[in-house]
Design an enzyme around this catalytic site. Structure first.
Site, PDB file in Angstrom:
ATOM      1  N   ASN A 206      -4.425   5.242  -2.023  1.00 30.76           N
ATOM      2  CA  ASN A 206      -5.581   5.825  -1.343  1.00 30.76           C
ATOM      3  C   ASN A 206      -6.078   7.047  -2.107  1.00 30.76           C
ATOM      4  OD1 ASN A 206      -5.615   4.312   1.394  1.00 30.76           O
ATOM      5  ND2 ASN A 206      -3.480   4.878   1.067  1.00 30.76           N
TER       6      ASN A 206
ATOM      7  N   GLU B  56      -6.157  -5.006   8.292  1.00 28.05           N
ATOM      8  CA  GLU B  56      -5.130  -3.985   8.532  1.00 28.05           C
ATOM      9  C   GLU B  56      -4.679  -4.034   9.980  1.00 28.05           C
ATOM     10  OE1 GLU B  56      -7.431  -0.410   7.535  1.00 28.05           O
ATOM     11  OE2 GLU B  56      -6.142  -0.241   5.792  1.00 28.05           O
TER      12      GLU B  56
ATOM     13  N   GLU C  68       0.866  -1.171   0.000  1.00 27.26           N
ATOM     14  CA  GLU C  68       0.000   0.000   0.000  1.00 27.26           C
ATOM     15  C   GLU C  68       0.909   1.229   0.000  1.00 27.26           C
ATOM     16  OE1 GLU C  68      -2.993   0.407   3.080  1.00 27.26           O
ATOM     17  OE2 GLU C  68      -3.502   2.440   2.387  1.00 27.26           O
TER      18      GLU C  68
ATOM     19  N   GLU D 295      -7.995   2.367  -3.165  1.00 26.40           N
ATOM     20  CA  GLU D 295      -8.701   2.233  -1.892  1.00 26.40           C
ATOM     21  C   GLU D 295      -9.586   3.452  -1.649  1.00 26.40           C
ATOM     22  OE1 GLU D 295      -6.118   1.340   1.356  1.00 26.40           O
ATOM     23  OE2 GLU D 295      -5.307  -0.461   0.386  1.00 26.40           O
TER      24      GLU D 295
ATOM     25  N   ASP E  77     -12.014   0.715   2.061  1.00 25.61           N
ATOM     26  CA  ASP E  77     -11.031   0.855   3.141  1.00 25.61           C
ATOM     27  C   ASP E  77     -11.733   1.118   4.482  1.00 25.61           C
ATOM     28  OD1 ASP E  77      -8.582   1.024   4.303  1.00 25.61           O
ATOM     29  OD2 ASP E  77      -7.931   2.851   3.271  1.00 25.61           O
TER      30      ASP E  77
HETATM   31  P1  C2E Z   1      -4.905   3.993   5.900  1.00 26.33           P
HETATM   32  O1  C2E Z   1      -5.168   3.879   4.457  1.00 26.33           O
HETATM   33  O2  C2E Z   1      -5.825   3.231   6.760  1.00 26.33           O
HETATM   34  O3  C2E Z   1      -3.435   3.534   6.067  1.00 26.33           O
HETATM   35  C1  C2E Z   1      -3.011   2.713   7.055  1.00 26.33           C
HETATM   36  C2  C2E Z   1      -2.429   3.470   8.179  1.00 26.33           C
HETATM   37  O4  C2E Z   1      -2.197   2.597   9.249  1.00 26.33           O
HETATM   38  C3  C2E Z   1      -1.094   4.062   7.835  1.00 26.33           C
HETATM   39  O5  C2E Z   1      -0.923   5.253   8.551  1.00 26.33           O
HETATM   40  C4  C2E Z   1      -0.136   3.051   8.365  1.00 26.33           C
HETATM   41  O6  C2E Z   1       1.129   3.570   8.632  1.00 26.33           O
HETATM   42  C5  C2E Z   1      -0.827   2.613   9.586  1.00 26.33           C
HETATM   43  N1  C2E Z   1      -0.460   1.303   9.961  1.00 26.33           N
HETATM   44  C6  C2E Z   1      -0.103   0.323   9.133  1.00 26.33           C
HETATM   45  N2  C2E Z   1       0.151  -0.788   9.808  1.00 26.33           N
HETATM   46  C7  C2E Z   1      -0.070  -0.518  11.107  1.00 26.33           C
HETATM   47  C8  C2E Z   1       0.003  -1.299  12.309  1.00 26.33           C
HETATM   48  O7  C2E Z   1       0.340  -2.481  12.322  1.00 26.33           O
HETATM   49  N3  C2E Z   1      -0.297  -0.661  13.482  1.00 26.33           N
HETATM   50  C9  C2E Z   1      -0.652   0.645  13.505  1.00 26.33           C
HETATM   51  N4  C2E Z   1      -0.940   1.192  14.702  1.00 26.33           N
HETATM   52  N5  C2E Z   1      -0.747   1.388  12.396  1.00 26.33           N
HETATM   53  C10 C2E Z   1      -0.445   0.804  11.194  1.00 26.33           C
HETATM   54  P2  C2E Z   1      -0.470   6.546   7.824  1.00 26.33           P
HETATM   55  O8  C2E Z   1       0.603   6.255   6.882  1.00 26.33           O
HETATM   56  O9  C2E Z   1      -0.268   7.565   8.901  1.00 26.33           O
HETATM   57  O10 C2E Z   1      -1.728   6.940   6.989  1.00 26.33           O
HETATM   58  C11 C2E Z   1      -2.860   7.439   7.576  1.00 26.33           C
HETATM   59  C12 C2E Z   1      -3.957   7.554   6.571  1.00 26.33           C
HETATM   60  O11 C2E Z   1      -3.653   8.605   5.636  1.00 26.33           O
HETATM   61  C13 C2E Z   1      -4.153   6.339   5.720  1.00 26.33           C
HETATM   62  O12 C2E Z   1      -4.913   5.461   6.373  1.00 26.33           O
HETATM   63  C14 C2E Z   1      -4.775   6.920   4.500  1.00 26.33           C
HETATM   64  O13 C2E Z   1      -6.191   6.977   4.647  1.00 26.33           O
HETATM   65  C15 C2E Z   1      -4.240   8.291   4.416  1.00 26.33           C
HETATM   66  N6  C2E Z   1      -3.242   8.369   3.364  1.00 26.33           N
HETATM   67  C16 C2E Z   1      -1.971   7.961   3.390  1.00 26.33           C
HETATM   68  N7  C2E Z   1      -1.358   8.219   2.201  1.00 26.33           N
HETATM   69  C17 C2E Z   1      -2.284   8.809   1.397  1.00 26.33           C
HETATM   70  C18 C2E Z   1      -2.269   9.298   0.039  1.00 26.33           C
HETATM   71  O14 C2E Z   1      -1.290   9.226  -0.715  1.00 26.33           O
HETATM   72  N8  C2E Z   1      -3.423   9.859  -0.441  1.00 26.33           N
HETATM   73  C19 C2E Z   1      -4.541   9.921   0.319  1.00 26.33           C
HETATM   74  N9  C2E Z   1      -5.618  10.433  -0.199  1.00 26.33           N
HETATM   75  N10 C2E Z   1      -4.598   9.452   1.590  1.00 26.33           N
HETATM   76  C20 C2E Z   1      -3.476   8.920   2.128  1.00 26.33           C
HETATM   77 CA    CA Z   2      -7.297   1.723   6.258  1.00 32.76          CA
HETATM   78 CA    CA Z   3      -5.723   2.711   2.875  1.00 33.94          CA
END
Ligand code: C2E
Ligand code: CA
Ligand code: CA
Length: 681
Positions: A92, A211, A37, A124, A154
């Protein structure tokens, strides 16, 4: 939100500070990498790494989200394009982007610029992005699908969890939100929700992704619930584009090491009692504990699930089976099984298919396999449920049996008897070459009950009954019957058989012989005839005859005349032929000593006593003169085997002396003197 923030982000995007990070998605059953992802990171020159939760809303509000995504996607696609093709990328999109009709173009353009195939892409969408925007979202997703991309919903479970949403859009994947996964081991509710979402996904034919998988126990439970993919710190934190290739290589290496050291049957730290459904847990326990190898194969003959026993039999850990085909896992058996697997796929069950192969360790393994096609509610075969029993030991016992039969055959070929074997049900399996020689019936003709064609019609009912009794009871068979010989004549045979029993006491085999007793029987009949003739003479002679055995002196037989003279029936008795039974006296009235008896003298000393005149007390004090002639009976070698005594009543000849005798005898009463002996007749 300040305009500075937007400006800062604008600058960041322009100077390429927003970069993609990649978080692995892993197949839960096999541990294999399925893709990544893409998660945006801002490498801020002053603030360090800024997370998307902070800058995505800024980008959305500042109208920069399109540009941000464009720059992140191009970098992501470029980094991933050289990875193995089976590895997918998930990206995403935010709610605002979903309202933008140019999304398709933006993504398509980025993919094109990097040379990345759209078919490797999953987009997603969070459920909340759909609210109030369903029609539009439907159009956008439809377009993305047309480009070959897949669509995932998602964070399922955190928004509206609306079935209408699931139904309205062409989703391919459903992602279970990490909040449920984090608490599923400790909270029953979370577990139920995860199970329900996975079940929902399965029944809609969606790929299910969990996830936030942080530890092995969560992964085990998710696997058990049937979830397809996992994502989370257990498999890795997001890595930068530079580290991507390295991660893929390291993961492969790790996987190989894992499957090599994984114990057969897998090392599950997962406790059944923690399962959401007790009943399922029990079924699982039965499945795992069954002494029979069990598995389920899909239509492509890939292992979907299997139990420990089968993993042991296949000498490979459970995980080394999942997702692989029968041909890959047990190539040594596959050629034998293939036609039957095909039959099972066409809906035909297969029971007790025997197969045999040399395993990697050189040992021969024999199996009995059964296939049961599994049908869906529409009657279509969706897979095969398989049961496998290791019959190596049982077969080698059979082999030992065959070997001992071989041995038996060897020894009996030297025997003058016809030899035969029959199975537990009495079906003749084999009869020796002598049988064919004797009856002209071939081996084939004599199989089962075929041999009875040679039986004399009169002997059939008796023979069948005796054989059936033996078959039922396991008791030995011994009977005589006639068979028709090749030349058309009848011959008497003696059939004997004994059962060989298995460990459980049941009959395993019958071993029999057939002895030609025709000549012996004829000789015996001849003997019987001559005996009868002699008996007639013996009975008719006007002389009393008594025969006794040596050395016991036991009376063997006497004729009617002897019984008449002695005044009592002659029955074979333990009493020595003399003293007690025959009160005999010399002319002077003296009782004969036991050694003086003519028969005793003949048997014990081989003397021939010729017409000795003695007085016999025949009861009630009545005494008569008798003449006794005795001689030993000798065998061919001259040994005394018995004695015979001839008795004649000479009372009439001696009558004149009666008075004198009476006087003499009157004084010497005997111990048997008063015994009443009734003459025979
Ligand atoms: P998401 O799509 O639900 O992404 C998963 C989030 O959970 C990611 O946080 C990831 O680092 C975190 N995560 C993954 N594995 C674990 C785990 O085992 N434990 C815990 N506690 N957390 C885990 P991140 O990277 O801070 O992203 C937050 C949200 O930001 C994402 O949620 C997604 O909705 C959004 N996002 C990230 N990148 C993009 C992007 O390029 N474009 C858009 N539109 N949204 C983005
Ligand atoms: Ca998610
Ligand atoms: Ca996602």
């Amino acid at each position: 939100m300040t305009s500075e923030c937007v400006l800062d982000l604008r600058r960041g995007i322009d100077s390429g500070e927003i970069v993609p990070y990649f978080q692995p998605l892993v197949e839960l059953r096999t541990g294999q990498l399925s893709g990544f992802e893409v998660l945006a990171r801002w490498h801020h020159p002053l603030r360090g790494v800024v997370l998307p939760d902070e800058f995505i809303p800024v980008a959305e509000a500042g109208g920069l989200i399109g540009e941000l995504m464009q720059s992140v996607l191009v970098k992501a696609f470029t980094a991933a394009v050289s990875l193995p093709e089976y590895l997918r990328l998930s990206v995403n999109v935010s709610a605002i982007q979903l309202r933008d009709l140019s999304l398709r173009q933006e993504i398509g353009l980025a993919a094109e610029r990097a040379g990345f195939q759209m078919s490797r892409l999953t987009v997603e969408i969070t459920e909340s992005a759909l609210v109030g925007n369903l029609e539009h979202a439907r159009m956008v997703t439809q377009e993305l699908k047309e480009l070959g991309s897949r669509i995932a919903i998602d964070d399922f479970g955190t928004g509206y969890s609306s079935l209408r949403h699931l139904h309205a859009l062409p989703f391919d994947e459903i992602k279970v939100d990490q909040t449920f996964v984090h608490t599923m081991l400790s909270r029953r509710e979370s577990r139920k929700i995860v199970a329900a979402i996975v079940g929902l996904g399965q029944s809609l034919g969606l790929v299910t992704v969990a996830e936030g998988v942080e530890d092995k126990d969560q992964a085990e439970m998710l696997l058990w619930l049937g979830c397809d993919l996992g994502q989370g710190w257990l498999y890795g934190r997001p890595v930068s584009g530079d580290e991507l290739q390295e991660y893929v290589t390291a993961h492969k290496r790790e996987l190989r090491k894992e499957s090599a050291k994984a114990p057969v049957g897998g090392d599950s730290g997962f406790h059944m009692d923690a399962l959401p459904s007790q009943r399922l847990a029990q079924l699982q326990a039965i499945y795992d504990g069954a002494p029979v190898g069990l598995c389920f194969l899909d239509r492509n003959l890939r292992y979907v699930s299997l139990n420990r026993r089968l993993a042991e039999m296949n000498n490979a850990p459970i995980v080394a089976h999942l997702g692989r085909t029968v041909a890959e896992v047990i190539p040594q058996f596959y050629a034998q099984l293939e036609p039957y697997l095909k039959r099972a796929l066409s809906g035909e069950p297969v029971i007790g298919l025997k197969s045999r192969a040399v395993m990697e360790d050189g040992a021969v393994q024999m199996r009995s396999t059964s296939y049961q096609p599994t049908l869906d509610e529409a009657g279509e075969v969706v897979g095969i449920s398989v049961a496998v029993v290791d019959i190596t030991e049982r077969e080698s016992k059979d082999e030992a049996l065959r070997e001992s039969e071989e041995h038996y055959r060897y020894t009996v070929e030297l025997s003058p008897h016809v030899t035969w074997t029959a199975d537990a049900k009495g079906m003749v399996m084999e009869s020796g070459p002598l049988w064919t020689l004797l009856t002209g019936l071939t081996q084939e003709e004599s199989m089962d009950w075929g041999w009875s064609q040679a039986l004399h019609p009169e002997d059939i009912p008796r023979t069948a009954a005796a054989w059936q009794r033996s078959i039922d009871s396991g008791k030995p068979l011994d009977l005589e019957y006639r068979i028709r010989c090749k030349d058309g004549g009848w011959r008497w045979m003696r059939a004997r058989a004994s059962a060989r029993l298995g460990e459980d006491g049941a009959v395993v085999r019958w071993y029999g012989t057939l002895e030609d007793i025709h000549d012996y029987k004829a000789a015996m009949e001849e003997l019987e005839a001559s005996k009868a003739r002699l008996q007639a003479v013996f009975d008719a002679v006007p002389v009393g005859l008594v025969i006794a055995e040596a050395p016991s002196g036991r009376v063997a037989m006497g004729n009617p005349r002897a019984e008449a003279i002695l005044g009592h029936p002659i029955i074979p008795t333990d009493d020595i032929a003399g003293h007690a039974m025959w009160p005999l006296f010399h002319a002077d009235g003296r009782r004969l000593g036991s050694q003086e008896y003519p028969l005793v003298r003949a048997i014990q000393r081989g003397e021939v006593v010729d017409g000795e005149e003695l007085i016999y007390e025949c009861g009630d004090g009545v005494r008569r003169w008798v003449s006794l002639t005795a001689a030993p009976i000798r065998s061919g070698e001259g040994h005394i085997t018995g004695g015979v005594v001839a008795l004649r009543d000479i009372q009439a000849v001696k009558a004149p002396q009666v008075d004198a005798v009476g006087e003499i005898l009157g004084k010497g009463s005997t111990d048997r003197g008063k015994r009443s002996l009734k003459p025979k007749g």
